[in-house]
Design an enzyme around this catalytic site. Structure first.
Site, PDB file in Angstrom:
ATOM      1  N   LYS A  78       0.851  -1.197   0.000  1.00 51.90           N
ATOM      2  CA  LYS A  78       0.000   0.000   0.000  1.00 51.90           C
ATOM      3  C   LYS A  78       0.885   1.244   0.000  1.00 51.90           C
ATOM      4  O   LYS A  78       1.874   1.293   0.751  1.00 51.90           O
ATOM      5  CB  LYS A  78      -0.908  -0.021   1.238  1.00 51.90           C
ATOM      6  CG  LYS A  78      -1.930   1.112   1.288  1.00 51.90           C
ATOM      7  CD  LYS A  78      -2.849   0.994   2.522  1.00 51.90           C
ATOM      8  CE  LYS A  78      -3.935   2.057   2.541  1.00 51.90           C
ATOM      9  NZ  LYS A  78      -4.851   1.932   3.702  1.00 51.90           N
ATOM     10  N   SER A 158      -9.940   2.202   2.561  1.00 52.02           N
ATOM     11  CA  SER A 158      -8.998   2.903   1.722  1.00 52.02           C
ATOM     12  C   SER A 158      -7.989   2.005   0.994  1.00 52.02           C
ATOM     13  O   SER A 158      -7.382   2.443   0.023  1.00 52.02           O
ATOM     14  CB  SER A 158      -8.217   3.907   2.567  1.00 52.02           C
ATOM     15  OG  SER A 158      -7.406   3.250   3.522  1.00 52.02           O
ATOM     16  N   SER A 182     -10.321  -0.075   6.812  1.00 48.43           N
ATOM     17  CA  SER A 182      -9.707  -0.005   5.477  1.00 48.43           C
ATOM     18  C   SER A 182      -9.030  -1.258   4.967  1.00 48.43           C
ATOM     19  O   SER A 182      -8.637  -1.306   3.807  1.00 48.43           O
ATOM     20  CB  SER A 182      -8.696   1.126   5.430  1.00 48.43           C
ATOM     21  OG  SER A 182      -9.374   2.327   5.220  1.00 48.43           O
TER      22      SER A 182
HETATM   23  N1  GLN Z   1     -13.439   4.661   5.984  1.00 49.66           N
HETATM   24  C1  GLN Z   1     -12.783   5.055   7.201  1.00 49.66           C
HETATM   25  C2  GLN Z   1     -12.345   6.493   7.110  1.00 49.66           C
HETATM   26  O1  GLN Z   1     -12.525   7.076   6.091  1.00 49.66           O
HETATM   27  C3  GLN Z   1     -11.652   4.135   7.509  1.00 49.66           C
HETATM   28  C4  GLN Z   1     -10.406   4.450   6.812  1.00 49.66           C
HETATM   29  C5  GLN Z   1      -9.288   3.579   7.233  1.00 49.66           C
HETATM   30  O2  GLN Z   1      -9.482   2.580   7.899  1.00 49.66           O
HETATM   31  N2  GLN Z   1      -8.088   4.015   6.877  1.00 49.66           N
HETATM   32  O3  GLN Z   1     -11.818   7.029   8.050  1.00 49.66           O
END
Ligand code: GLN
Length: 491
Positions: A78, A158, A182
């Protein structure tokens, strides 16, 4: 799709050990797959030359009898993990041209275990999002399609680039990070396995920070066994991260005994949320039945503060983000826009460097931390967070793991929900509570929606008991027998 890219990590490892393939051969096959899948936009940076060098070095090590647990296996990283000398963007314009002079601990651990870097995978900007549509480098397209409908779908976020790359057979596995879901949510949307370990299990050192009390790295793979193998290499105590916990890292693969007789599985009644689709409810019931049939004892539990988890998360995460992102000032990293004064330079750099969602989070975070609102919002949220953690602690006096759906819906079309941040935030309803409590969770592909899209079930575990989690996940995976492959592979 060549046979080599269709292997699991465990299968590829075994073939390599028997000398029936080489890291070079495996890596070449994956480079080919990565090139053929460019339309998905799963990678921000491809590193084929580096990959081949690493593969050749790996083949040499193996000949010398020095194979690590990920020896020769090509993976995606990532683009939130700093990789020495390799562009690291966090999918943000503000990190333009940033080539870190250091390596994150997790990626370093993986190279030390023999892994090969195929490239840096796309993500929501600074890992903020649930769709992978907020990337400065453009959205990622899911390799899946609804049956009879060719409209492109989001891979989730994400870690959407990692999920799409693994589902489309561009990489044997990939890393993700999970702050509020995410790893687990994109895994569910793309029909793969995603494991968020206990907070403190994997070092955060060298991972671009979003919300430091929540961020945690973990594996995204096509099977539970593969996640077990990858996690072993990623995890470990790191004195450079003050929240890293000094406990031994077990051989997680050994936890896959297939035996969950007498295991107690909690079903939280508060997770039957409004707006959840009927087919997800049905899948959850199936999951309960599968675990019961395998000898587990199902127990209804209560996590009474669940409904406060999302608002709590969306105060704490932006608060920490606003502080972490203060470092991007046009001086130390990446982008710098000109301005007549220092303040004007900051404004121009941050105004143009951050996308809309990131700016929204910085505004919310700054607001809840400001004098006068700190107690009303931030401190209140911290108190609710301990109540949520307390709910889990109480439940775990009675049960070993908890079973829930991973997300309230299947994947949606690209562009959908973009003008409705609240609808986007609601996608995290099942993943965020465990994040706030620092607990491990795993998403397992468990079935298809009526229109042919993958749906995931989530298992949550006790702190640092990833082994029980993996054992239960292995049984669930076996019972679900998910074999569907994305439409992209049929072309
Ligand atoms: N969707 C969540 C957010 O936007 C989680 C994102 C994540 O876990 N990095 O904060």
């Amino acid at each position: 799709m060549s046979a080599l890219t269709d292997l699991t990590i465990a299968e590829a490892r075994d073939l390599l050990a028997k000398g029936e393939t080489s890291s070079k051969e495996l890596t070449e096959a994956h480079i080919g797959a990565m090139e053929a899948a460019r339309s998905l936009n799963a990678f921000i940076t491809e590193t084929p030359e580096k990959a081949l060098q690493m593969a050749e070095a790996s083949d040499k090590r193996r000949k010398a009898g020095e194979a690590g647990v990920l020896e020769g296996l090509p993976i995606g990283m990532k683009d939130l993990f700093c990789t020495e000398g390799v562009l690291t963007t966090a999918a943000s314009h503000i990190l333009d041209g940033f080539h870190p002079p250091y390596e994150s601990t997790v990626s370093e651990n993986m190279w030390n275990a023999g892994a090969v870097l195929l490239g840096k995978t796309n993500l929501d900007e600074f890992a903020m999002g649930s769709s992978n549509m907020t990337s400065h480098y453009g959205g990622v397209e899911s390799p899946w399609r609804r049956s009879g409908d060719n409209r492109p779908l989001v891979p989730g976020g994400s870690s959407g680039g990692s999920a799409a790359a693994v589902a489309a057979r561009c990489a044997l596995g990939a890393t993700g990070t999970d702050t509020g879901g995410s790893i687990r949510q994109p895994a569910a949307f793309c029909g793969i396995v995603g494991l968020k370990p206990t907070y403190g299990r994997c070092s955060r050192w060298g991972i671009v920070a979003f919300a430091s009390s929540l961020d945690q790295a973990g594996p995204m793979t096509r099977t539970v066994r593969d996640s077990a193998i990858m996690l072993r290499a990623m995890a470990g105590y790191d004195p450079k991260d003050s929240t890293s916990v000094n406990v031994p890292v077990p051989d997680y693969e050994k936890a896959l005994t297939g035996n969950i007789k007498g295991m107690k599985v909690g079903i939280p009644k508060e997770y039957r949320v409004e707006g959840m689709s009927e087919e997800i409810d049905q899948l959850w019931l199936k999951g309960i039945k599968w675990l019961e049939e395998a000898g587990a004892e199902v127990v209804e539990i209560s996590l009474p503060h669940t409904r406060y988890a999302l608002p709590t998360y969306y105060i704490i995460a932006p608060a920490e983000a606003s502080s972490n992102l203060a470092r991007y000032d046009g001086v130390r990293y990446g982008l710098r826009e000109e301005g007549k004064t220092l303040d004007a330079m900051y404004e121009a750099t941050r105004g143009r460097g951050f996308g809309a969602e990131v700016q929204r989070r910085i505004l919310i975070g700054t607001y809840v931390l400001s004098a006068g609102y700190y107690d009303a919002y931030y401190n209140k949220a911290r108190k609710v967070r301990s109540l949520i953690a307390g709910d889990f602690a109480k439940a775990y006096e009675k049960v070993d793991v908890i079973l829930t759906p991973t997300a309230p819906s299947a994947a949606f079309s690209m562009g959908e929900k973009m003008d409705d941040p609240i609808a986007m935030y609601l996608l995290d309803v099942f993943t965020v509570p465990a994040s706030l409590a620092g607990l491990p969770g795993i998403s397992i592909p468990a079935g298809l929606s009526t229109d042919g899209l993958p749906l995931g079930l989530q298992l949550l575990g006790k702190a640092f008991d990833e082994e029980t989690l993996i054992r239960a996940a292995g049984v669930l995976e076996e019972a679900a027998g998910f074999k569907a492959t994305p439409a992209f592979l049929a072309v």
